[in-house]
Structure formats: C-alpha cells, structure tokens
Design a protein around this motif. Structure first.
Motif, PDB file in Angstrom:
ATOM      1  N   GLY A 118       1.037  -0.997  -0.134  1.00  0.00           N
ATOM      2  CA  GLY A 118       0.269   0.012   0.245  1.00  0.00           C
ATOM      3  C   GLY A 118       0.909   1.180   0.036  1.00  0.00           C
ATOM      4  N   MET A 119      -0.427   2.785  -0.083  1.00  0.00           N
ATOM      5  CA  MET A 119       1.026   3.941   0.220  1.00  0.00           C
ATOM      6  C   MET A 119       0.136   4.095   1.406  1.00  0.00           C
ATOM      7  SD  MET A 119      -0.342   5.168  -3.622  1.00  0.00           S
ATOM      8  CE  MET A 119      -2.109   5.679  -3.337  1.00  0.00           C
ATOM      9  N   GLY A 179      -0.340  10.736  -4.966  1.00  0.00           N
ATOM     10  CA  GLY A 179      -1.023  10.526  -6.504  1.00  0.00           C
ATOM     11  C   GLY A 179      -2.484  11.029  -6.993  1.00  0.00           C
ATOM     12  N   ILE A 180      -3.011  11.254  -5.626  1.00  0.00           N
ATOM     13  CA  ILE A 180      -4.235  12.048  -6.183  1.00  0.00           C
ATOM     14  C   ILE A 180      -4.087  13.574  -6.863  1.00  0.00           C
ATOM     15  CG2 ILE A 180      -6.591  13.552  -4.980  1.00  0.00           C
ATOM     16  CD1 ILE A 180      -7.600  10.871  -4.488  1.00  0.00           C
ATOM     17  N   GLU A 224       2.389   9.189   0.206  1.00  0.00           N
ATOM     18  CA  GLU A 224       2.040   9.013  -1.501  1.00  0.00           C
ATOM     19  C   GLU A 224       0.557   9.206  -2.035  1.00  0.00           C
ATOM     20  OE1 GLU A 224       3.990   5.194  -0.424  1.00  0.00           O
ATOM     21  OE2 GLU A 224       5.706   5.504  -1.232  1.00  0.00           O
ATOM     22  N   TYR A 225      -0.255   8.463  -1.034  1.00  0.00           N
ATOM     23  CA  TYR A 225      -1.543   8.873  -1.207  1.00  0.00           C
ATOM     24  C   TYR A 225      -2.144  10.240  -2.186  1.00  0.00           C
ATOM     25  CZ  TYR A 225      -6.409   7.650  -1.309  1.00  0.00           C
ATOM     26  OH  TYR A 225      -7.718   8.130  -1.584  1.00  0.00           O
ATOM     27  N   ALA A 226      -2.143  11.500  -1.512  1.00  0.00           N
ATOM     28  CA  ALA A 226      -2.246  12.673  -1.342  1.00  0.00           C
ATOM     29  C   ALA A 226      -1.255  13.387  -2.872  1.00  0.00           C
ATOM     30  CB  ALA A 226      -1.908  13.354  -0.259  1.00  0.00           C
ATOM     31  N   THR A 248       0.100   8.153   3.445  1.00  0.00           N
ATOM     32  CA  THR A 248      -0.862   8.772   3.407  1.00  0.00           C
ATOM     33  C   THR A 248      -0.047  10.224   2.130  1.00  0.00           C
ATOM     34  OG1 THR A 248      -1.548   8.982   5.765  1.00  0.00           O
ATOM     35  CG2 THR A 248      -1.755  10.614   4.502  1.00  0.00           C
TER      36      THR A 248
END
Length: 69
Positions: free
Chosen positions: A24-25, A33-34, A29-31, A27
C-alpha cells in the motif's frame, strides 16, 4: 522432518510480514497520487473543451449518428 517443516514455515511467515510492511501507499504518496490525477483530469478537460477539439468531436459524433447500417 518436523524441524524442516517448522523452518520452512518460519521463512514463509517472515516473508509475509516483510511484504505486509511494504504493502500500500502511505498518506503522502496517496495525496501526491490524488493531486497528479486531478491535474491530469484538468488538463484533459481543457483539451477536450477547447474549440478545435470540441468541433472535431462534434463532427465525429454527427458522422457516427448519420452513418448507414
């Protein structure tokens, strides 16, 4: 025989734990990506709604609707 099975099982469990740590990513990395996905969507929206592309898309749709089958 039992010792070999236990040793193999320990190796498999360690491998699963190591894989789980990297799954998983996080936080940040998630942000990122978004933000990248939104930026791509904005650029795509600007391209599709530009005058030239819009008129070409309309002509393609008109041709498709008027095509004989």
């Amino acid at each position: 025989m039992v010792q070999m099975v236990r040793a193999r099982l320990r190796v498999l469990v360690r491998g699963m734990r190591a894989a789980r740590r990297d799954a998983g990513m996080v936080t940040s990395e998630y942000a990122t990506g978004i933000v990248a996905a939104v930026a791509f969507a904005v650029v795509l929206y600007k391209v599709v709604t530009s005058g030239t592309v819009s008129s070409e898309l309309q002509s393609i749709v008109k041709e498709a609707l008027n095509a004989r089958m």
